[in-house]
Design a protein around this motif. Structure first.
Motif, PDB file in Angstrom:
ATOM      1  N   PHE B  94     -74.728 130.577  29.387  1.00 35.71           N
ATOM      2  CA  PHE B  94     -73.871 130.409  30.552  1.00 35.71           C
ATOM      3  C   PHE B  94     -72.815 129.319  30.354  1.00 35.71           C
ATOM      4  O   PHE B  94     -71.644 129.529  30.668  1.00 35.71           O
ATOM      5  CB  PHE B  94     -74.733 130.099  31.784  1.00 35.71           C
ATOM      6  CG  PHE B  94     -73.970 129.524  32.927  1.00 35.71           C
ATOM      7  CD1 PHE B  94     -73.143 130.338  33.690  1.00 35.71           C
ATOM      8  CD2 PHE B  94     -74.063 128.179  33.232  1.00 35.71           C
ATOM      9  CE1 PHE B  94     -72.429 129.804  34.736  1.00 35.71           C
ATOM     10  CE2 PHE B  94     -73.349 127.650  34.283  1.00 35.71           C
ATOM     11  CZ  PHE B  94     -72.528 128.473  35.029  1.00 35.71           C
ATOM     12  N   ALA B  95     -73.233 128.177  29.836  1.00 34.37           N
ATOM     13  CA  ALA B  95     -72.324 127.019  29.890  1.00 34.37           C
ATOM     14  C   ALA B  95     -72.105 126.421  28.516  1.00 34.37           C
ATOM     15  O   ALA B  95     -72.887 126.626  27.599  1.00 34.37           O
ATOM     16  CB  ALA B  95     -72.894 125.967  30.825  1.00 34.37           C
ATOM     17  N   TYR B  96     -71.014 125.660  28.382  1.00 38.67           N
ATOM     18  CA  TYR B  96     -70.770 124.922  27.154  1.00 38.67           C
ATOM     19  C   TYR B  96     -71.724 123.735  27.114  1.00 38.67           C
ATOM     20  O   TYR B  96     -72.063 123.186  28.160  1.00 38.67           O
ATOM     21  CB  TYR B  96     -69.343 124.389  27.119  1.00 38.67           C
ATOM     22  CG  TYR B  96     -68.326 125.440  27.372  1.00 38.67           C
ATOM     23  CD1 TYR B  96     -68.162 126.484  26.474  1.00 38.67           C
ATOM     24  CD2 TYR B  96     -67.526 125.400  28.501  1.00 38.67           C
ATOM     25  CE1 TYR B  96     -67.230 127.465  26.708  1.00 38.67           C
ATOM     26  CE2 TYR B  96     -66.591 126.382  28.742  1.00 38.67           C
ATOM     27  CZ  TYR B  96     -66.447 127.415  27.843  1.00 38.67           C
ATOM     28  OH  TYR B  96     -65.538 128.381  28.084  1.00 38.67           O
ATOM     29  N   PRO B  97     -72.098 123.326  25.895  1.00 37.76           N
ATOM     30  CA  PRO B  97     -73.014 122.183  25.793  1.00 37.76           C
ATOM     31  C   PRO B  97     -72.585 120.949  26.582  1.00 37.76           C
ATOM     32  O   PRO B  97     -73.425 120.351  27.255  1.00 37.76           O
ATOM     33  CB  PRO B  97     -73.058 121.921  24.294  1.00 37.76           C
ATOM     34  CG  PRO B  97     -72.773 123.223  23.673  1.00 37.76           C
ATOM     35  CD  PRO B  97     -71.860 123.945  24.593  1.00 37.76           C
ATOM     36  N   PRO B  98     -71.278 120.552  26.572  1.00 36.42           N
ATOM     37  CA  PRO B  98     -70.944 119.355  27.354  1.00 36.42           C
ATOM     38  C   PRO B  98     -71.242 119.521  28.826  1.00 36.42           C
ATOM     39  O   PRO B  98     -71.647 118.565  29.489  1.00 36.42           O
ATOM     40  CB  PRO B  98     -69.447 119.172  27.129  1.00 36.42           C
ATOM     41  CG  PRO B  98     -69.145 119.910  25.924  1.00 36.42           C
ATOM     42  CD  PRO B  98     -70.104 121.035  25.841  1.00 36.42           C
ATOM     43  N   SER B  99     -71.068 120.748  29.358  1.00 37.10           N
ATOM     44  CA  SER B  99     -71.326 120.866  30.795  1.00 37.10           C
ATOM     45  C   SER B  99     -72.820 120.909  31.090  1.00 37.10           C
ATOM     46  O   SER B  99     -73.240 120.438  32.143  1.00 37.10           O
ATOM     47  CB  SER B  99     -70.602 122.055  31.412  1.00 37.10           C
ATOM     48  OG  SER B  99     -70.630 123.152  30.587  1.00 37.10           O
ATOM     49  N   VAL B 100     -73.631 121.422  30.145  1.00 38.55           N
ATOM     50  CA  VAL B 100     -75.084 121.330  30.356  1.00 38.55           C
ATOM     51  C   VAL B 100     -75.490 119.869  30.375  1.00 38.55           C
ATOM     52  O   VAL B 100     -76.183 119.394  31.274  1.00 38.55           O
ATOM     53  CB  VAL B 100     -75.865 122.079  29.251  1.00 38.55           C
ATOM     54  CG1 VAL B 100     -77.352 121.886  29.430  1.00 38.55           C
ATOM     55  CG2 VAL B 100     -75.526 123.542  29.275  1.00 38.55           C
ATOM     56  N   TYR B 101     -74.996 119.134  29.351  1.00 45.55           N
ATOM     57  CA  TYR B 101     -75.332 117.713  29.306  1.00 45.55           C
ATOM     58  C   TYR B 101     -74.813 116.991  30.532  1.00 45.55           C
ATOM     59  O   TYR B 101     -75.532 116.208  31.147  1.00 45.55           O
ATOM     60  CB  TYR B 101     -74.740 117.078  28.031  1.00 45.55           C
ATOM     61  CG  TYR B 101     -74.959 115.599  27.956  1.00 45.55           C
ATOM     62  CD1 TYR B 101     -76.196 115.092  27.602  1.00 45.55           C
ATOM     63  CD2 TYR B 101     -73.943 114.711  28.265  1.00 45.55           C
ATOM     64  CE1 TYR B 101     -76.419 113.749  27.555  1.00 45.55           C
ATOM     65  CE2 TYR B 101     -74.158 113.363  28.215  1.00 45.55           C
ATOM     66  CZ  TYR B 101     -75.399 112.872  27.854  1.00 45.55           C
ATOM     67  OH  TYR B 101     -75.603 111.535  27.821  1.00 45.55           O
ATOM     68  N   GLY B 102     -73.550 117.286  30.890  1.00 43.83           N
ATOM     69  CA  GLY B 102     -72.944 116.599  32.032  1.00 43.83           C
ATOM     70  C   GLY B 102     -73.708 116.856  33.317  1.00 43.83           C
ATOM     71  O   GLY B 102     -73.979 115.929  34.082  1.00 43.83           O
ATOM     72  N   GLY B 103     -74.086 118.123  33.540  1.00 43.76           N
ATOM     73  CA  GLY B 103     -74.798 118.446  34.769  1.00 43.76           C
ATOM     74  C   GLY B 103     -76.143 117.755  34.837  1.00 43.76           C
ATOM     75  O   GLY B 103     -76.494 117.132  35.842  1.00 43.76           O
ATOM     76  N   LYS B 104     -76.870 117.814  33.714  1.00 44.20           N
ATOM     77  CA  LYS B 104     -78.182 117.158  33.677  1.00 44.20           C
ATOM     78  C   LYS B 104     -78.026 115.642  33.835  1.00 44.20           C
ATOM     79  O   LYS B 104     -78.842 114.978  34.488  1.00 44.20           O
ATOM     80  CB  LYS B 104     -78.858 117.436  32.330  1.00 44.20           C
ATOM     81  CG  LYS B 104     -79.233 118.866  32.142  1.00 44.20           C
ATOM     82  CD  LYS B 104     -80.542 119.165  32.807  1.00 44.20           C
ATOM     83  CE  LYS B 104     -80.932 120.594  32.575  1.00 44.20           C
ATOM     84  NZ  LYS B 104     -82.040 120.998  33.399  1.00 44.20           N
ATOM     85  N   TYR B 105     -76.963 115.120  33.203  1.00 46.20           N
ATOM     86  CA  TYR B 105     -76.723 113.682  33.248  1.00 46.20           C
ATOM     87  C   TYR B 105     -76.449 113.237  34.676  1.00 46.20           C
ATOM     88  O   TYR B 105     -77.044 112.267  35.159  1.00 46.20           O
ATOM     89  CB  TYR B 105     -75.543 113.356  32.339  1.00 46.20           C
ATOM     90  CG  TYR B 105     -75.062 111.943  32.404  1.00 46.20           C
ATOM     91  CD1 TYR B 105     -75.913 110.901  32.078  1.00 46.20           C
ATOM     92  CD2 TYR B 105     -73.768 111.647  32.791  1.00 46.20           C
ATOM     93  CE1 TYR B 105     -75.478 109.601  32.144  1.00 46.20           C
ATOM     94  CE2 TYR B 105     -73.323 110.354  32.849  1.00 46.20           C
ATOM     95  CZ  TYR B 105     -74.180 109.326  32.525  1.00 46.20           C
ATOM     96  OH  TYR B 105     -73.748 108.041  32.597  1.00 46.20           O
ATOM     97  N   LEU B 106     -75.580 113.981  35.379  1.00 48.36           N
ATOM     98  CA  LEU B 106     -75.267 113.619  36.769  1.00 48.36           C
ATOM     99  C   LEU B 106     -76.512 113.728  37.635  1.00 48.36           C
ATOM    100  O   LEU B 106     -76.766 112.879  38.496  1.00 48.36           O
ATOM    101  CB  LEU B 106     -74.168 114.529  37.315  1.00 48.36           C
ATOM    102  CG  LEU B 106     -72.781 114.276  36.722  1.00 48.36           C
ATOM    103  CD1 LEU B 106     -71.801 115.288  37.268  1.00 48.36           C
ATOM    104  CD2 LEU B 106     -72.322 112.877  37.049  1.00 48.36           C
ATOM    105  N   PHE B 107     -77.319 114.771  37.368  1.00 46.20           N
ATOM    106  CA  PHE B 107     -78.536 114.949  38.158  1.00 46.20           C
ATOM    107  C   PHE B 107     -79.485 113.771  37.952  1.00 46.20           C
ATOM    108  O   PHE B 107     -80.009 113.194  38.908  1.00 46.20           O
ATOM    109  CB  PHE B 107     -79.223 116.258  37.773  1.00 46.20           C
ATOM    110  CG  PHE B 107     -80.553 116.441  38.417  1.00 46.20           C
ATOM    111  CD1 PHE B 107     -80.632 116.734  39.765  1.00 46.20           C
ATOM    112  CD2 PHE B 107     -81.728 116.297  37.694  1.00 46.20           C
ATOM    113  CE1 PHE B 107     -81.857 116.884  40.379  1.00 46.20           C
ATOM    114  CE2 PHE B 107     -82.950 116.442  38.297  1.00 46.20           C
ATOM    115  CZ  PHE B 107     -83.015 116.743  39.650  1.00 46.20           C
TER     116      PHE B 107
END
Lengths: 213, 216
Positions: B94-107
């Motif tokens: 679904f997502a690019y690695p930076p956005s997976v990391y970013g989403g998890k990071y923000l969470f």
């Protein structure tokens, strides 16, 4: 072969030079101790070079996905850890005779323990993953992360925390090496770097031969 | 990467964050674990030091230790959860690695801030917290949390692929987080935020970069 003979000659010069010239920092109380400087400092610098190499090979693995770079990265990290232990032991002996105790949790001593922990964790990560490709991916990423923390623990932390090791804030003595010190110190540095590269290339060859059989 | 551009990256980051928030609100697993752990630790510290007025340095140390170990309890789950539900592959599609990391990071960052909103007043009540300079105290707390979340998120991603997850998470993240933790603890004495600032910015940038390489 040329390198090995060269290494022998340089090391002989360093060992002779250590004892022949006046010790570095000859103005201090009990200057004879400072002769260990010629071994302690190069070993510590080679530690950093080895970890930087591990990071570089990890980066190359991530961009090419060739497993040979992963084994190079782990060999560099292993050699770096050996040099780190050597720097720690020589520093500890140095500390015994200048500060009075083998270990007193000076910021520099604490930081080298943390550095060692970072790379011991690297090896426990490697042993926890059995699939070679997965292990290569994860440990390459960890070697990058570990190197960021390593730069911080080597260069920044001991320089902003008060302590006894040279380079701490408020340390007024600036080490100025005399000519006689430099002509031993620079060959010593070169000798340890050559030694590291030699052992490194040997280990890389051993690893690649083991893979073929 | 180039096809979707920047807006796709941001919207997907937010989508990962929203997905995590929604599943967290359903189960409340991580938030319960993290807060219970922190509350129990604060109570234990308060009980053990009952009646003794602690030195200022010691208060800072204990507060950071509570936050650090509580984050260990919760954040490690963020990627293990995906592996266990077998959704990590879908996430990668679904997502690019930076956005997976970013989403998890923000969470994880939100999780830690919620934790601190509860723990810091509780700590001040039970153990005692004398703050000299509020601006410095809160900036150190916020910057330290940003760095803590960045490091633990990427370590959580690494360990979710290994066999001995729980132990390895502590083993890997402890030495990496230690410089940050020590800086945060020492900062009262140093009286500046330069160290943590530097560490946070370099950590976050490089972590996003390496995470991309890791998943690509």
């Amino acid at each position: 072969m040329v390198w090995k003979i060269g290494l022998l000659l340089i090391f002989s010069w360093v060992i002779i030079g250590t004892w022949v010239f006046e010790p570095p920092m000859s103005s201090t109380f009990n200057p004879e101790i400072y002769r260990i400087f010629y071994y302690h400092v190069p070993v510590a610098l080679v530690t950093f070079i080895a970890y930087a190499l591990a990071m570089y090979q990890g980066l190359r693995y991530l961009s090419t996905k060739k497993l040979q770079y992963d084994s190079k990265s782990s060999i560099a990290a292993l050699l770096g850890t050996i040099f780190c232990v050597l720097a720690m032991v020589s520093g500890s002996i140095f500390a015994r005779f200048t500060w009075g105790v083998f270990w007193n949790w000076d910021p520099r001593e604490t930081s080298i323990v943390v550095l060692l922990l970072i790379y011991l964790a690297y090896f426990s990560l490697r042993s926890a993953v059995s699939d070679p490709v997965k292990r290569a991916n994860l440990s390459a990423v960890y070697s990058l992360l570990g190197f960021i923390a390593a730069v911080f623990t080597i260069f920044i932390w001991p320089r902003i925390t008060p302590g006894l090791h040279p380079g701490a804030p408020g340390d007024s003595k600036i080490i100025v090496m005399s000519f006689n010190t430099l002509i031993v110190f620079l060959p010593a540095l070169a000798a340890f770097i050559i030694l590291f590269l030699w052992v490194y290339s040997l280990s890389v060859r051993v690893a690649s031969l083991q893979k073929e059989t | 990467m180039s096809a979707a551009g920047k807006s796709g990256l941001v919207s997907k980051t937010l989508a990962v964050l929203l997905k995590d928030l929604r599943s967290e609100l359903r189960t409340r697993y991580a938030i319960c674990a993290i807060i219970m752990f922190a509350v129990v630790t604060v109570v234990a510290v308060g009980f053990a030091t009952g009646g003794i007025t602690l030195e200022k340095d010691l208060q800072g140390i204990l507060l950071w230790l509570v936050i650090y170990f509580a984050s260990m309890a919760g954040i490690g789950q963020s990627f293990i959860k995906e592996e266990e539900n077998r959704t990590s592959l879908a996430l990668r599609l679904f997502a690019y690695p930076p956005s997976v990391y970013g989403g998890k990071y923000l969470f994880n960052l939100m999780l830690l801030f919620v934790l601190e909103i509860i723990v810091v007043p509780l700590f001040a009540m039970l153990v005692g917290l004398q703050v000299k300079c509020y601006v410095l105290f809160f900036s150190v707390l916020i910057l330290g949390t940003i760095g803590l979340a960045g490091t633990t998120t990427i370590i959580a991603a690494i360990i979710s692929k290994t066999s001995t997850k729980g132990v390895l998470f502590a083993v890997l993240s402890f030495p990496l987080i230690l410089p940050l933790l020590i800086m945060a603890i020492l900062l009262k004495r140093l009286g500046g935020v330069a160290g943590v600032n530097f560490l946070c910015s370099s950590n976050v940038c490089l972590r996003i970069f390496t995470f991309r390489l890791c998943l690509e």
